[in-house]
Design an enzyme around this catalytic site. Structure first.
Site, PDB file in Angstrom:
ATOM      1  N   PRO A 151       0.832  -1.210   0.000  1.00 60.74           N
ATOM      2  CA  PRO A 151       0.000   0.000   0.000  1.00 60.74           C
ATOM      3  C   PRO A 151       0.864   1.257   0.000  1.00 60.74           C
ATOM      4  O   PRO A 151       1.833   1.341   0.760  1.00 60.74           O
ATOM      5  CB  PRO A 151      -0.801  -0.117   1.302  1.00 60.74           C
ATOM      6  CG  PRO A 151      -0.033  -1.076   2.159  1.00 60.74           C
ATOM      7  CD  PRO A 151       0.668  -2.004   1.214  1.00 60.74           C
ATOM      8  N   CYS A 207       0.298   5.496  -0.098  1.00 62.23           N
ATOM      9  CA  CYS A 207      -0.521   6.704  -0.160  1.00 62.23           C
ATOM     10  C   CYS A 207      -0.148   7.543  -1.370  1.00 62.23           C
ATOM     11  O   CYS A 207       1.038   7.763  -1.631  1.00 62.23           O
ATOM     12  CB  CYS A 207      -0.287   7.556   1.084  1.00 62.23           C
ATOM     13  SG  CYS A 207      -1.104   6.917   2.539  1.00 62.23           S
ATOM     14  N   ALA A 230      -3.401   3.282   2.232  1.00 57.92           N
ATOM     15  CA  ALA A 230      -4.122   3.525   3.485  1.00 57.92           C
ATOM     16  C   ALA A 230      -5.405   4.283   3.166  1.00 57.92           C
ATOM     17  O   ALA A 230      -5.373   5.417   2.673  1.00 57.92           O
ATOM     18  CB  ALA A 230      -3.238   4.331   4.432  1.00 57.92           C
ATOM     19  N   GLN A 233      -6.108  -1.362   2.144  1.00 62.21           N
ATOM     20  CA  GLN A 233      -5.621  -1.203   3.504  1.00 62.21           C
ATOM     21  C   GLN A 233      -6.538  -0.231   4.240  1.00 62.21           C
ATOM     22  O   GLN A 233      -6.613   0.946   3.869  1.00 62.21           O
ATOM     23  CB  GLN A 233      -4.184  -0.666   3.504  1.00 62.21           C
ATOM     24  CG  GLN A 233      -3.579  -0.621   4.898  1.00 62.21           C
ATOM     25  CD  GLN A 233      -2.197  -0.019   4.932  1.00 62.21           C
ATOM     26  OE1 GLN A 233      -1.970   1.071   4.389  1.00 62.21           O
ATOM     27  NE2 GLN A 233      -1.259  -0.686   5.575  1.00 62.21           N
ATOM     28  N   TYR A 236       0.296   4.750  13.354  1.00 59.29           N
ATOM     29  CA  TYR A 236      -1.089   5.206  13.214  1.00 59.29           C
ATOM     30  C   TYR A 236      -1.941   4.635  14.357  1.00 59.29           C
ATOM     31  O   TYR A 236      -1.421   3.945  15.239  1.00 59.29           O
ATOM     32  CB  TYR A 236      -1.615   4.870  11.810  1.00 59.29           C
ATOM     33  CG  TYR A 236      -0.831   5.634  10.750  1.00 59.29           C
ATOM     34  CD1 TYR A 236      -0.845   7.033  10.754  1.00 59.29           C
ATOM     35  CD2 TYR A 236      -0.013   4.992   9.828  1.00 59.29           C
ATOM     36  CE1 TYR A 236      -0.088   7.755   9.833  1.00 59.29           C
ATOM     37  CE2 TYR A 236       0.744   5.707   8.903  1.00 59.29           C
ATOM     38  CZ  TYR A 236       0.696   7.094   8.913  1.00 59.29           C
ATOM     39  OH  TYR A 236       1.457   7.812   8.027  1.00 59.29           O
ATOM     40  N   ARG A 256      -1.200  -5.422   9.007  1.00 59.37           N
ATOM     41  CA  ARG A 256       0.181  -4.906   8.933  1.00 59.37           C
ATOM     42  C   ARG A 256       0.567  -4.372  10.298  1.00 59.37           C
ATOM     43  O   ARG A 256      -0.174  -3.587  10.902  1.00 59.37           O
ATOM     44  CB  ARG A 256       0.308  -3.808   7.879  1.00 59.37           C
ATOM     45  CG  ARG A 256       1.700  -3.168   7.882  1.00 59.37           C
ATOM     46  CD  ARG A 256       1.959  -2.232   6.721  1.00 59.37           C
ATOM     47  NE  ARG A 256       2.542  -2.952   5.589  1.00 59.37           N
ATOM     48  CZ  ARG A 256       3.218  -2.370   4.600  1.00 59.37           C
ATOM     49  NH1 ARG A 256       3.390  -1.059   4.591  1.00 59.37           N
ATOM     50  NH2 ARG A 256       3.720  -3.084   3.617  1.00 59.37           N
ATOM     51  N   LEU A 276      12.833  -2.398   1.397  1.00 58.63           N
ATOM     52  CA  LEU A 276      14.076  -2.501   0.628  1.00 58.63           C
ATOM     53  C   LEU A 276      14.257  -3.878  -0.013  1.00 58.63           C
ATOM     54  O   LEU A 276      15.327  -4.481   0.073  1.00 58.63           O
ATOM     55  CB  LEU A 276      15.282  -2.091   1.471  1.00 58.63           C
ATOM     56  CG  LEU A 276      15.335  -0.578   1.762  1.00 58.63           C
ATOM     57  CD1 LEU A 276      16.485  -0.226   2.691  1.00 58.63           C
ATOM     58  CD2 LEU A 276      15.478   0.220   0.453  1.00 58.63           C
ATOM     59  N   ARG A 318       8.608   0.940  -3.174  1.00 61.37           N
ATOM     60  CA  ARG A 318       9.263   1.922  -4.055  1.00 61.37           C
ATOM     61  C   ARG A 318       9.782   1.334  -5.361  1.00 61.37           C
ATOM     62  O   ARG A 318       9.729   1.999  -6.399  1.00 61.37           O
ATOM     63  CB  ARG A 318      10.382   2.640  -3.291  1.00 61.37           C
ATOM     64  CG  ARG A 318       9.824   3.658  -2.305  1.00 61.37           C
ATOM     65  CD  ARG A 318      10.849   4.079  -1.298  1.00 61.37           C
ATOM     66  NE  ARG A 318      11.235   2.975  -0.434  1.00 61.37           N
ATOM     67  CZ  ARG A 318      12.105   3.079   0.558  1.00 61.37           C
ATOM     68  NH1 ARG A 318      12.702   4.235   0.794  1.00 61.37           N
ATOM     69  NH2 ARG A 318      12.390   2.031   1.308  1.00 61.37           N
TER      70      ARG A 318
HETATM   71  C1  LIG Z   1       4.887   6.837  -1.538  1.00 65.07           C
HETATM   72  C2  LIG Z   1       4.726   5.879  -0.399  1.00 65.07           C
HETATM   73  C3  LIG Z   1       3.506   5.783   0.264  1.00 65.07           C
HETATM   74  C4  LIG Z   1       3.328   4.857   1.306  1.00 65.07           C
HETATM   75  N1  LIG Z   1       2.080   4.714   1.873  1.00 65.07           N
HETATM   76  C5  LIG Z   1       1.862   3.679   2.726  1.00 65.07           C
HETATM   77  C6  LIG Z   1       0.548   3.352   3.136  1.00 65.07           C
HETATM   78  O1  LIG Z   1      -0.445   3.929   2.689  1.00 65.07           O
HETATM   79  N2  LIG Z   1       0.402   2.343   4.029  1.00 65.07           N
HETATM   80  C7  LIG Z   1       1.473   1.628   4.511  1.00 65.07           C
HETATM   81  O2  LIG Z   1       1.288   0.734   5.324  1.00 65.07           O
HETATM   82  N3  LIG Z   1       2.720   1.906   4.100  1.00 65.07           N
HETATM   83  C8  LIG Z   1       2.926   2.884   3.202  1.00 65.07           C
HETATM   84  N4  LIG Z   1       4.190   3.096   2.714  1.00 65.07           N
HETATM   85  C9  LIG Z   1       5.267   2.165   3.114  1.00 65.07           C
HETATM   86  C10 LIG Z   1       5.397   1.040   2.108  1.00 65.07           C
HETATM   87  O3  LIG Z   1       4.234   0.247   2.040  1.00 65.07           O
HETATM   88  C11 LIG Z   1       6.610   0.141   2.451  1.00 65.07           C
HETATM   89  O4  LIG Z   1       6.346  -0.504   3.677  1.00 65.07           O
HETATM   90  C12 LIG Z   1       7.917   0.916   2.560  1.00 65.07           C
HETATM   91  O5  LIG Z   1       8.025   1.863   1.515  1.00 65.07           O
HETATM   92  C13 LIG Z   1       9.127  -0.008   2.514  1.00 65.07           C
HETATM   93  O6  LIG Z   1       9.129  -0.778   1.322  1.00 65.07           O
HETATM   94  P1  LIG Z   1      10.058  -0.406   0.039  1.00 65.07           P
HETATM   95  O7  LIG Z   1      11.469  -0.367   0.534  1.00 65.07           O
HETATM   96  O8  LIG Z   1       9.779  -1.512  -0.945  1.00 65.07           O
HETATM   97  O9  LIG Z   1       9.631   0.931  -0.455  1.00 65.07           O
HETATM   98  C14 LIG Z   1       4.396   4.034   1.707  1.00 65.07           C
HETATM   99  C15 LIG Z   1       5.638   4.165   1.062  1.00 65.07           C
HETATM  100  C16 LIG Z   1       5.804   5.047   0.008  1.00 65.07           C
HETATM  101  C17 LIG Z   1       7.143   5.103  -0.693  1.00 65.07           C
END
Ligand SMILES: Cc1cc2nc3c(=O)[nH]c(=O)nc-3n(C[C@H](O)[C@H](O)[C@H](O)COP(=O)(O)O)c2cc1C
Length: 350
Positions: free
Chosen positions: A22, A24, A56, A98, A178, A226, A297, A320
Protein backbone atom coordinates in the site's frame (compact mmCIF):
# COMPACT_ATOMS: atom_id res chain seq x y z
CA UNK A 1 10.91 -21.18 -8.46
CA UNK A 2 8.65 -20.69 -5.46
CA UNK A 3 8.34 -16.91 -6.06
CA UNK A 4 6.22 -17.69 -9.10
CA UNK A 5 4.08 -20.42 -7.58
CA UNK A 6 0.51 -19.72 -6.53
CA UNK A 7 -0.35 -18.88 -2.94
CA UNK A 8 -3.76 -19.89 -1.61
CA UNK A 9 -5.50 -17.66 0.89
CA UNK A 10 -8.96 -19.02 1.75
CA UNK A 11 -10.90 -19.07 -1.57
CA UNK A 12 -8.35 -16.89 -3.38
CA UNK A 13 -5.35 -18.04 -5.34
CA UNK A 14 -2.64 -15.42 -5.72
CA UNK A 15 -0.89 -16.13 -9.03
CA UNK A 16 2.57 -15.60 -7.52
CA UNK A 17 4.18 -14.34 -4.30
CA UNK A 18 4.61 -10.70 -5.26
CA UNK A 19 2.30 -7.99 -3.91
CA UNK A 20 2.33 -4.25 -4.41
CA UNK A 21 2.51 -2.69 -0.95
CA UNK A 22 0.00 0.00 0.00
CA UNK A 23 1.28 3.45 -0.92
CA UNK A 24 -0.52 6.70 -0.16
CA UNK A 25 -0.94 8.88 -3.21
CA UNK A 26 -2.34 11.92 -1.37
CA UNK A 27 -4.28 12.74 -4.50
CA UNK A 28 -7.97 12.41 -3.66
CA UNK A 29 -10.66 15.03 -3.26
CA UNK A 30 -13.20 14.21 -0.51
CA UNK A 31 -11.72 10.72 -0.16
CA UNK A 32 -12.71 9.75 -3.71
CA UNK A 33 -10.35 7.64 -5.84
CA UNK A 34 -10.18 8.93 -9.41
CA UNK A 35 -8.29 8.43 -12.68
CA UNK A 36 -4.95 8.67 -10.93
CA UNK A 37 -5.78 5.74 -8.64
CA UNK A 38 -7.17 3.68 -11.52
CA UNK A 39 -4.06 4.13 -13.65
CA UNK A 40 -1.60 3.87 -10.76
CA UNK A 41 -3.05 0.66 -9.29
CA UNK A 42 -4.16 -0.67 -12.67
CA UNK A 43 -0.72 -0.45 -14.23
CA UNK A 44 0.79 -2.39 -11.34
CA UNK A 45 -1.80 -5.13 -11.90
CA UNK A 46 -0.79 -5.18 -15.59
CA UNK A 47 2.80 -5.39 -14.32
CA UNK A 48 2.17 -8.90 -13.05
CA UNK A 49 1.78 -8.60 -9.29
CA UNK A 50 -0.54 -11.17 -7.76
CA UNK A 51 -2.03 -8.64 -5.39
CA UNK A 52 -2.30 -4.88 -5.51
CA UNK A 53 -3.10 -3.31 -2.15
CA UNK A 54 -4.64 0.13 -2.36
CA UNK A 55 -3.11 2.77 -0.12
CA UNK A 56 -4.12 3.53 3.49
CA UNK A 57 -7.84 4.16 3.05
CA UNK A 58 -9.46 6.12 5.82
CA UNK A 59 -12.40 4.60 7.69
CA UNK A 60 -13.52 8.09 8.72
CA UNK A 61 -12.78 11.66 7.68
CA UNK A 62 -11.00 12.34 10.99
CA UNK A 63 -8.83 9.24 10.38
CA UNK A 64 -7.21 10.62 7.23
CA UNK A 65 -3.51 11.36 7.33
CA UNK A 66 -3.94 14.31 4.96
CA UNK A 67 -7.00 16.00 3.46
CA UNK A 68 -6.13 14.21 0.18
CA UNK A 69 -6.32 10.63 1.48
CA UNK A 70 -8.78 8.20 -0.10
CA UNK A 71 -11.56 6.78 2.04
CA UNK A 72 -14.34 4.27 2.45
CA UNK A 73 -16.45 6.19 4.93
CA UNK A 74 -19.30 6.86 2.51
CA UNK A 75 -21.14 5.19 -0.35
CA UNK A 76 -19.91 7.61 -3.01
CA UNK A 77 -16.35 6.50 -2.25
CA UNK A 78 -17.45 2.86 -2.38
CA UNK A 79 -18.87 3.42 -5.86
CA UNK A 80 -15.78 5.29 -7.03
CA UNK A 81 -13.57 2.30 -6.11
CA UNK A 82 -15.56 -0.10 -8.33
CA UNK A 83 -13.86 0.68 -11.67
CA UNK A 84 -10.48 0.35 -9.94
CA UNK A 85 -11.17 -3.10 -8.47
CA UNK A 86 -12.84 -4.28 -11.68
CA UNK A 87 -9.80 -3.31 -13.75
CA UNK A 88 -7.37 -5.02 -11.35
CA UNK A 89 -9.56 -8.14 -11.46
CA UNK A 90 -9.56 -8.15 -15.25
CA UNK A 91 -5.76 -8.35 -15.18
CA UNK A 92 -5.82 -11.55 -13.13
CA UNK A 93 -4.65 -9.77 -10.00
CA UNK A 94 -6.42 -9.42 -6.67
CA UNK A 95 -7.52 -6.03 -5.44
CA UNK A 96 -6.80 -5.48 -1.76
CA UNK A 97 -7.37 -2.42 0.40
CA UNK A 98 -5.62 -1.20 3.50
CA UNK A 99 -8.13 0.15 6.02
CA UNK A 100 -6.63 2.82 8.21
CA UNK A 101 -7.10 5.44 10.89
CA UNK A 102 -4.21 7.83 11.44
CA UNK A 103 -5.02 8.76 15.06
CA UNK A 104 -2.58 11.40 16.34
CA UNK A 105 -0.76 11.44 12.97
CA UNK A 106 -3.92 12.66 11.20
CA UNK A 107 -4.50 16.21 9.99
CA UNK A 108 -1.11 16.42 8.31
CA UNK A 109 0.32 18.01 5.20
CA UNK A 110 1.15 15.94 2.15
CA UNK A 111 4.84 14.95 2.16
CA UNK A 112 5.63 17.24 -0.76
CA UNK A 113 4.00 20.15 1.10
CA UNK A 114 6.07 19.63 4.23
CA UNK A 115 4.54 16.54 5.85
CA UNK A 116 4.07 18.21 9.24
CA UNK A 117 0.89 19.00 11.15
CA UNK A 118 -1.67 20.91 9.06
CA UNK A 119 -1.78 24.61 9.81
CA UNK A 120 -4.79 25.55 7.67
CA UNK A 121 -7.91 23.37 7.69
CA UNK A 122 -6.67 21.25 10.59
CA UNK A 123 -9.10 19.04 12.50
CA UNK A 124 -9.14 17.59 16.01
CA UNK A 125 -7.23 14.32 16.16
CA UNK A 126 -7.82 11.35 18.48
CA UNK A 127 -5.49 8.80 20.07
CA UNK A 128 -5.27 6.45 23.04
CA UNK A 129 -3.77 9.27 25.12
CA UNK A 130 -3.40 13.02 24.73
CA UNK A 131 0.25 12.79 23.69
CA UNK A 132 1.35 14.45 20.44
CA UNK A 133 3.50 12.57 17.91
CA UNK A 134 6.20 15.23 18.15
CA UNK A 135 6.62 18.69 19.67
CA UNK A 136 5.16 20.58 16.71
CA UNK A 137 2.24 18.17 16.14
CA UNK A 138 -1.43 18.40 17.17
CA UNK A 139 -2.24 17.26 20.69
CA UNK A 140 -4.86 14.55 20.20
CA UNK A 141 -7.92 13.96 22.33
CA UNK A 142 -7.88 10.69 24.25
CA UNK A 143 -10.70 8.52 22.92
CA UNK A 144 -13.50 7.95 25.39
CA UNK A 145 -15.71 4.88 25.39
CA UNK A 146 -18.16 6.27 22.84
CA UNK A 147 -15.23 7.30 20.65
CA UNK A 148 -13.80 3.78 20.78
CA UNK A 149 -17.17 2.26 19.82
CA UNK A 150 -17.32 4.68 16.89
CA UNK A 151 -13.85 3.72 15.64
CA UNK A 152 -14.76 0.03 15.75
CA UNK A 153 -18.01 0.73 13.93
CA UNK A 154 -16.15 2.84 11.32
CA UNK A 155 -13.82 -0.09 10.54
CA UNK A 156 -16.79 -2.48 10.32
CA UNK A 157 -18.72 -0.20 7.96
CA UNK A 158 -15.62 0.43 5.83
CA UNK A 159 -15.11 -3.35 5.51
CA UNK A 160 -18.70 -3.72 4.34
CA UNK A 161 -18.14 -1.03 1.73
CA UNK A 162 -14.82 -2.59 0.69
CA UNK A 163 -16.67 -5.80 -0.13
CA UNK A 164 -19.35 -3.96 -2.09
CA UNK A 165 -16.61 -2.02 -3.89
CA UNK A 166 -15.12 -5.28 -5.19
CA UNK A 167 -12.07 -5.64 -2.96
CA UNK A 168 -11.24 -9.24 -2.14
CA UNK A 169 -8.63 -8.77 0.56
CA UNK A 170 -8.48 -6.39 3.50
CA UNK A 171 -5.33 -5.39 5.31
CA UNK A 172 -5.81 -3.59 8.63
CA UNK A 173 -3.18 -0.92 9.17
CA UNK A 174 -1.79 -1.45 12.66
CA UNK A 175 1.71 -0.18 11.81
CA UNK A 176 3.74 3.01 11.23
CA UNK A 177 2.53 4.87 14.31
CA UNK A 178 -1.09 5.21 13.21
CA UNK A 179 -4.06 4.72 15.54
CA UNK A 180 -3.99 0.95 16.08
CA UNK A 181 -0.21 0.98 16.55
CA UNK A 182 -0.65 3.89 18.99
CA UNK A 183 -2.79 1.57 21.11
CA UNK A 184 -0.25 -1.27 20.91
CA UNK A 185 2.76 0.75 22.03
CA UNK A 186 3.29 1.63 25.69
CA UNK A 187 5.02 4.81 24.48
CA UNK A 188 1.81 6.29 23.03
CA UNK A 189 -0.75 4.42 25.14
CA UNK A 190 -0.83 5.63 28.76
CA UNK A 191 -4.45 4.62 29.39
CA UNK A 192 -5.52 3.22 32.70
CA UNK A 193 -8.69 1.55 31.49
CA UNK A 194 -9.28 -1.78 29.73
CA UNK A 195 -7.43 -0.48 26.62
CA UNK A 196 -4.12 0.41 28.25
CA UNK A 197 -1.44 -1.01 30.51
CA UNK A 198 -1.09 -4.76 30.05
CA UNK A 199 -0.33 -6.46 26.73
CA UNK A 200 -3.87 -7.82 26.72
CA UNK A 201 -5.33 -4.36 27.20
CA UNK A 202 -3.13 -2.62 24.61
CA UNK A 203 -4.03 -5.22 21.98
CA UNK A 204 -7.75 -5.14 22.84
CA UNK A 205 -8.82 -2.49 20.32
CA UNK A 206 -7.09 -4.32 17.48
CA UNK A 207 -8.74 -7.60 18.52
CA UNK A 208 -12.15 -5.91 18.72
CA UNK A 209 -11.70 -4.35 15.29
CA UNK A 210 -10.64 -7.67 13.78
CA UNK A 211 -13.76 -9.26 15.28
CA UNK A 212 -16.02 -6.49 13.96
CA UNK A 213 -14.48 -6.69 10.49
CA UNK A 214 -14.73 -10.48 10.45
CA UNK A 215 -18.48 -10.18 11.20
CA UNK A 216 -19.02 -8.54 7.81
CA UNK A 217 -16.02 -9.78 5.80
CA UNK A 218 -16.85 -13.18 4.23
CA UNK A 219 -15.16 -16.27 5.65
CA UNK A 220 -13.93 -17.15 2.15
CA UNK A 221 -11.91 -13.92 1.86
CA UNK A 222 -8.58 -13.22 3.55
CA UNK A 223 -7.89 -10.64 6.23
CA UNK A 224 -4.36 -9.41 6.79
CA UNK A 225 -2.84 -7.16 9.44
CA UNK A 226 0.18 -4.91 8.93
CA UNK A 227 2.21 -4.30 12.07
CA UNK A 228 5.41 -2.54 12.96
CA UNK A 229 7.43 -5.35 14.50
CA UNK A 230 9.36 -2.86 16.61
CA UNK A 231 9.30 0.83 17.53
CA UNK A 232 13.12 0.80 17.43
CA UNK A 233 12.92 2.46 20.86
CA UNK A 234 13.42 1.22 24.38
CA UNK A 235 10.21 0.69 26.29
CA UNK A 236 8.17 0.51 23.10
CA UNK A 237 6.44 -2.20 21.10
CA UNK A 238 8.95 -4.86 20.09
CA UNK A 239 9.46 -8.15 18.29
CA UNK A 240 8.61 -10.26 21.36
CA UNK A 241 5.21 -8.58 21.68
CA UNK A 242 4.74 -8.88 17.91
CA UNK A 243 5.27 -12.64 18.08
CA UNK A 244 2.88 -12.89 21.00
CA UNK A 245 0.23 -10.89 19.12
CA UNK A 246 0.76 -12.88 15.93
CA UNK A 247 0.13 -16.14 17.83
CA UNK A 248 -3.35 -14.92 18.71
CA UNK A 249 -4.30 -13.74 15.23
CA UNK A 250 -5.18 -16.98 13.38
CA UNK A 251 -7.91 -17.81 15.90
CA UNK A 252 -9.39 -14.35 15.28
CA UNK A 253 -9.59 -14.96 11.54
CA UNK A 254 -6.39 -13.25 10.38
CA UNK A 255 -4.53 -15.02 7.59
CA UNK A 256 -1.23 -13.18 7.29
CA UNK A 257 0.90 -10.61 9.11
CA UNK A 258 2.55 -8.01 6.88
CA UNK A 259 5.67 -7.15 8.84
CA UNK A 260 6.99 -3.60 8.72
CA UNK A 261 8.57 -1.51 11.48
CA UNK A 262 8.85 1.96 12.99
CA UNK A 263 6.74 5.07 12.57
CA UNK A 264 5.65 5.58 16.16
CA UNK A 265 8.63 7.52 17.50
CA UNK A 266 10.11 10.33 15.41
CA UNK A 267 13.85 10.62 14.78
CA UNK A 268 14.77 7.05 15.80
CA UNK A 269 17.76 5.37 14.23
CA UNK A 270 16.70 2.52 11.95
CA UNK A 271 19.38 0.17 10.60
CA UNK A 272 18.30 0.48 6.97
CA UNK A 273 19.67 -1.99 4.46
CA UNK A 274 18.44 -4.48 1.87
CA UNK A 275 15.62 -6.56 3.36
CA UNK A 276 16.21 -5.07 6.81
CA UNK A 277 12.77 -6.09 8.09
CA UNK A 278 12.85 -9.63 6.67
CA UNK A 279 14.26 -11.18 9.90
CA UNK A 280 11.15 -9.96 11.74
CA UNK A 281 8.85 -11.60 9.18
CA UNK A 282 10.91 -14.79 9.42
CA UNK A 283 10.81 -14.88 13.20
CA UNK A 284 7.06 -14.23 13.37
CA UNK A 285 6.43 -16.92 10.74
CA UNK A 286 8.59 -19.41 12.59
CA UNK A 287 7.50 -18.69 16.16
CA UNK A 288 3.84 -17.77 15.70
CA UNK A 289 2.93 -20.23 12.98
CA UNK A 290 1.18 -17.68 10.79
CA UNK A 291 1.89 -16.71 7.19
CA UNK A 292 3.91 -13.52 6.82
CA UNK A 293 4.65 -10.89 4.23
CA UNK A 294 8.11 -9.32 4.05
CA UNK A 295 8.50 -5.68 3.07
CA UNK A 296 11.18 -3.02 3.05
CA UNK A 297 14.08 -2.50 0.63
CA UNK A 298 13.25 -5.54 -1.46
CA UNK A 299 14.38 -4.39 -4.89
CA UNK A 300 15.98 -7.32 -6.71
CA UNK A 301 14.51 -10.43 -8.30
CA UNK A 302 17.06 -12.78 -6.72
CA UNK A 303 16.54 -11.22 -3.32
CA UNK A 304 12.76 -11.59 -3.53
CA UNK A 305 13.11 -15.20 -4.67
CA UNK A 306 15.47 -16.03 -1.81
CA UNK A 307 13.12 -14.64 0.85
CA UNK A 308 10.30 -16.89 -0.32
CA UNK A 309 12.56 -19.86 -1.08
CA UNK A 310 14.05 -19.81 2.43
CA UNK A 311 10.59 -19.62 3.98
CA UNK A 312 11.38 -16.29 5.61
CA UNK A 313 8.01 -15.11 4.32
CA UNK A 314 5.14 -16.38 2.19
CA UNK A 315 5.00 -13.29 0.04
CA UNK A 316 7.09 -10.22 -0.64
CA UNK A 317 5.55 -6.75 -0.80
CA UNK A 318 7.25 -4.29 -3.09
CA UNK A 319 6.74 -0.55 -2.58
CA UNK A 320 9.26 1.92 -4.06
CA UNK A 321 10.75 -0.49 -6.58
CA UNK A 322 7.26 -0.87 -8.02
CA UNK A 323 7.03 2.92 -8.38
CA UNK A 324 10.30 2.87 -10.31
CA UNK A 325 9.14 -0.11 -12.35
CA UNK A 326 5.48 -1.15 -12.31
CA UNK A 327 6.56 -4.22 -14.31
CA UNK A 328 8.91 -5.44 -11.59
CA UNK A 329 7.17 -8.86 -11.37
CA UNK A 330 7.47 -9.40 -15.14
CA UNK A 331 11.10 -8.32 -15.14
CA UNK A 332 11.85 -10.56 -12.15
CA UNK A 333 10.17 -13.51 -13.88
CA UNK A 334 12.22 -12.95 -17.02
CA UNK A 335 15.47 -12.67 -15.05
CA UNK A 336 14.75 -15.84 -13.14
CA UNK A 337 13.60 -17.89 -16.09
CA UNK A 338 9.91 -17.90 -15.21
CA UNK A 339 7.05 -16.13 -16.92
CA UNK A 340 3.85 -14.30 -16.12
CA UNK A 341 1.09 -14.23 -18.72
CA UNK A 342 1.03 -10.86 -20.45
CA UNK A 343 -2.26 -9.17 -21.33
CA UNK A 344 -3.35 -10.37 -24.78
CA UNK A 345 -2.97 -6.82 -26.05
CA UNK A 346 0.75 -6.92 -25.19
CA UNK A 347 1.65 -10.46 -26.25
CA UNK A 348 3.62 -9.45 -29.32
CA UNK A 349 6.15 -7.83 -27.01
CA UNK A 350 6.88 -11.00 -25.05
C1 LIG B 1 4.89 6.84 -1.54
C2 LIG B 1 4.73 5.88 -0.40
C3 LIG B 1 3.51 5.78 0.26
C4 LIG B 1 3.33 4.86 1.31
N1 LIG B 1 2.08 4.71 1.87
C5 LIG B 1 1.86 3.68 2.73
C6 LIG B 1 0.55 3.35 3.14
O1 LIG B 1 -0.44 3.93 2.69
N2 LIG B 1 0.40 2.34 4.03
C7 LIG B 1 1.47 1.63 4.51
O2 LIG B 1 1.29 0.73 5.32
N3 LIG B 1 2.72 1.91 4.10
C8 LIG B 1 2.93 2.88 3.20
N4 LIG B 1 4.19 3.10 2.71
C9 LIG B 1 5.27 2.16 3.11
C10 LIG B 1 5.40 1.04 2.11
O3 LIG B 1 4.23 0.25 2.04
C11 LIG B 1 6.61 0.14 2.45
O4 LIG B 1 6.35 -0.50 3.68
C12 LIG B 1 7.92 0.92 2.56
O5 LIG B 1 8.02 1.86 1.52
C13 LIG B 1 9.13 -0.01 2.51
O6 LIG B 1 9.13 -0.78 1.32
P1 LIG B 1 10.06 -0.41 0.04
O7 LIG B 1 11.47 -0.37 0.53
O8 LIG B 1 9.78 -1.51 -0.94
O9 LIG B 1 9.63 0.93 -0.46
C14 LIG B 1 4.40 4.03 1.71
C15 LIG B 1 5.64 4.17 1.06
C16 LIG B 1 5.80 5.05 0.01
C17 LIG B 1 7.14 5.10 -0.69
Amino acid sequence: MKLFTPFVQRSLTLRNRIAVAPMCQYSAVDGMPDHWHLVHLGSRAVGGAALVIAEATAVSAEGRISPQDVGLWNDAQRDAWRPVTRFIDMQGAIAGVQLAHAGRKASAQRPWEGGGALREGAWTTVAPSAIPFDHDWHTPQALDDAGLRQVIEDFRRAAERALAAGFRLIELHAAHGYLLHQFLSPLSNHRQDAYGGSFENRTRLLREIIAAVREVWPAELPLWVRISATDWHEGGWDIEQSVRLARELPALGVDLVDVSSGGLVPHVKIPLGPGYQVPFAARIRREAGIATGAVGLITEAEQAARIVEQDDADIVLIARESLRDPYFPRRAAQQLGASIDAPVQYRRAW
